[in-house]
Design a protein around this motif. Structure first.
Motif, PDB file in Angstrom:
ATOM      1  N   GLN A 197     -13.875   4.964  10.336  1.00 35.93           N
ATOM      2  CA  GLN A 197     -12.596   4.568  10.912  1.00 35.93           C
ATOM      3  C   GLN A 197     -11.645   4.025   9.847  1.00 35.93           C
ATOM      4  N   PRO A 198     -12.126   3.211   8.878  1.00 32.11           N
ATOM      5  CA  PRO A 198     -11.219   2.775   7.800  1.00 32.11           C
ATOM      6  C   PRO A 198     -10.650   3.949   7.010  1.00 32.11           C
ATOM      7  N   GLY A 199     -11.477   5.005   6.846  1.00 31.49           N
ATOM      8  CA  GLY A 199     -10.997   6.184   6.129  1.00 31.49           C
ATOM      9  C   GLY A 199      -9.881   6.879   6.871  1.00 31.49           C
ATOM     10  N   VAL A 200     -10.011   6.950   8.196  1.00 32.40           N
ATOM     11  CA  VAL A 200      -8.964   7.550   9.016  1.00 32.40           C
ATOM     12  C   VAL A 200      -7.690   6.709   8.924  1.00 32.40           C
ATOM     13  N   SER A 201      -7.838   5.399   9.015  1.00 30.27           N
ATOM     14  CA  SER A 201      -6.670   4.511   8.937  1.00 30.27           C
ATOM     15  C   SER A 201      -5.959   4.646   7.602  1.00 30.27           C
ATOM     16  N   LEU A 202      -6.730   4.817   6.526  1.00 28.03           N
ATOM     17  CA  LEU A 202      -6.136   4.964   5.195  1.00 28.03           C
ATOM     18  C   LEU A 202      -5.311   6.245   5.105  1.00 28.03           C
ATOM     19  N   HIS A 203      -5.821   7.332   5.663  1.00 31.14           N
ATOM     20  CA  HIS A 203      -5.064   8.594   5.669  1.00 31.14           C
ATOM     21  C   HIS A 203      -3.712   8.398   6.368  1.00 31.14           C
ATOM     22  N   ILE A 204      -3.732   7.724   7.514  1.00 29.34           N
ATOM     23  CA  ILE A 204      -2.498   7.536   8.284  1.00 29.34           C
ATOM     24  C   ILE A 204      -1.519   6.639   7.524  1.00 29.34           C
ATOM     25  N   ARG A 205      -2.030   5.556   6.928  1.00 32.58           N
ATOM     26  CA  ARG A 205      -1.150   4.654   6.156  1.00 32.58           C
ATOM     27  C   ARG A 205      -0.512   5.386   4.997  1.00 32.58           C
ATOM     28  N   ASN A 206      -1.294   6.182   4.272  1.00 33.44           N
ATOM     29  CA  ASN A 206      -0.770   6.938   3.127  1.00 33.44           C
ATOM     30  C   ASN A 206       0.292   7.934   3.573  1.00 33.44           C
ATOM     31  N   LEU A 207       0.074   8.542   4.723  1.00 33.68           N
ATOM     32  CA  LEU A 207       1.029   9.517   5.239  1.00 33.68           C
ATOM     33  C   LEU A 207       2.334   8.828   5.623  1.00 33.68           C
ATOM     34  N   GLU A 208       2.238   7.678   6.272  1.00 31.96           N
ATOM     35  CA  GLU A 208       3.440   6.938   6.661  1.00 31.96           C
ATOM     36  C   GLU A 208       4.212   6.458   5.428  1.00 31.96           C
TER      37      GLU A 208
END
Length: 307
Positions: free
Chosen positions: A29-40
């Motif tokens: 889940q932290p990995g998924v959150s990191l992808h979204i933060r980087n995209l934003e």
């Protein structure tokens, strides 16, 4: 790679949940959150409204989701074209099959296909026609192999084989000594049927309705194996694919009741979602499916020697 990040974004959007998206993608889940933060951060815009219960798209997120689906589809098509250029048939296939096809057609087909294309990873799901059709519409299956009738505007349909349906009865049935029966002789009989949603059940219901028959009593089974075993045990009569009862007809465990003036056939159908791109693996599987020979003729000697 931006494609991987877009896959994560699409998964979170469609699952409306970070945890479920992580499970689907086999990520933390932290990995998924990191992808979204980087995209934003890269786009300079908030893409998702987060709450403890669900995730919703912002206006910017809705724009990205629409284009992300197109980008991922084009990327998938590009990969398949490159594989085709290299003459390599690889990848995976998830195929759904109705019970009759899954149990009596797929084993031989898969044995031949995997011998030719060992690098293709294949998974088969078996269910009734209704279940397989809905899974195809939801893009949960690459291809579906079903019998009966399918009519949805978002589904591409291609008949690939004629299936002969026959009326069967236990050897001791009052009609079993006849070489053929009139449809009216089947009035007020006990029937053994498949469950609602099955292509075989739909065919049986249509036959009973079109012949104007009354049903004395019916028994419902969710597999063709259960139906034919029940017929052999003397429970009643049934309509099944000849593929399903070949061995039992030859052994004399059940007998065929030909219906005068009626040839009972239906189509086996290949179905796929119109929104799903055709991969190389899908293409070669379809080619193999369409080249299937008809099943060998049945040895009818035992039935013809019936008194």
């Amino acid at each position: 790679m931006i494609v991987e990040t877009l896959k994560v974004f699409v998964a979170v959007t469609e699952q409306s949940n970070f945890s479920r998206a992580a499970e689907q993608l086999n990520l933390s889940q932290p990995g998924v959150s990191l992808h979204i933060r980087n995209l934003e951060q890269e786009l300079g815009a908030k893409l998702l409204h987060r709450s403890p219960k669900q995730v919703k798209l912002t206006e910017a997120g809705s724009i990205l989701y629409r284009h992300a689906k197109q980008i991922l589809s084009l990327y998938h098509e590009a990969k398949e074209e490159i594989r085709h250029l290299q003459h390599a048939v690889t990848g995976s296939l998830t195929i759904g099959a109705s019970f009759t096809i899954g149990e009596y057609v797929m084993p031989r087909l898969l044995a031949e296909f995997t011998g030719l294309y060992p690098q293709v990873d294949i998974r088969v799901n078996i269910g009734n026609t209704g279940e397989i059709t809905q899974a195809v519409r939801a893009n949960e299956l690459d291809l579906g192999l079903v019998e009966g009738s399918v009519a949805y505007p978002d589904v591409e349909i291609k008949p690939y084989m004629k299936d002969e349906m026959i009326l069967v009865a236990p050897p001791g049935h009052p009609l079993s000594s006849r070489r053929a029966v009139e449809a009216g002789m089947l009035d007020d009989q006990v029937w053994v049927l498949r469950e609602t949603g099955s292509g075989t059940r739909a065919f049986s219901d249509a036959f009973i309705r079109d012949a104007g028959l009354s049903v004395k009593r019916s028994f419902i089974f969710n597999s063709s194996q259960g139906v034919k075993e029940s017929v052999a045990a003397g429970l009643g009569i049934a309509i099944l694919s000849r593929l399903v009862v070949r061995k039992e007809l030859e052994s004399g465990e059940i007998c065929e009741l030909p219906v005068k003036g009626m040839k009972l056939t239906r189509d086996f159908l290949l179905i796929r979602s119109k929104s799903l791109p055709m991969t190389m693996a899908m293409s070669v599987f379809v080619q193999k499916l369409l080249s299937l020979p008809a099943p060998p003729p049945l040895n009818l000697d035992k039935r013809l020697r019936r008194p």
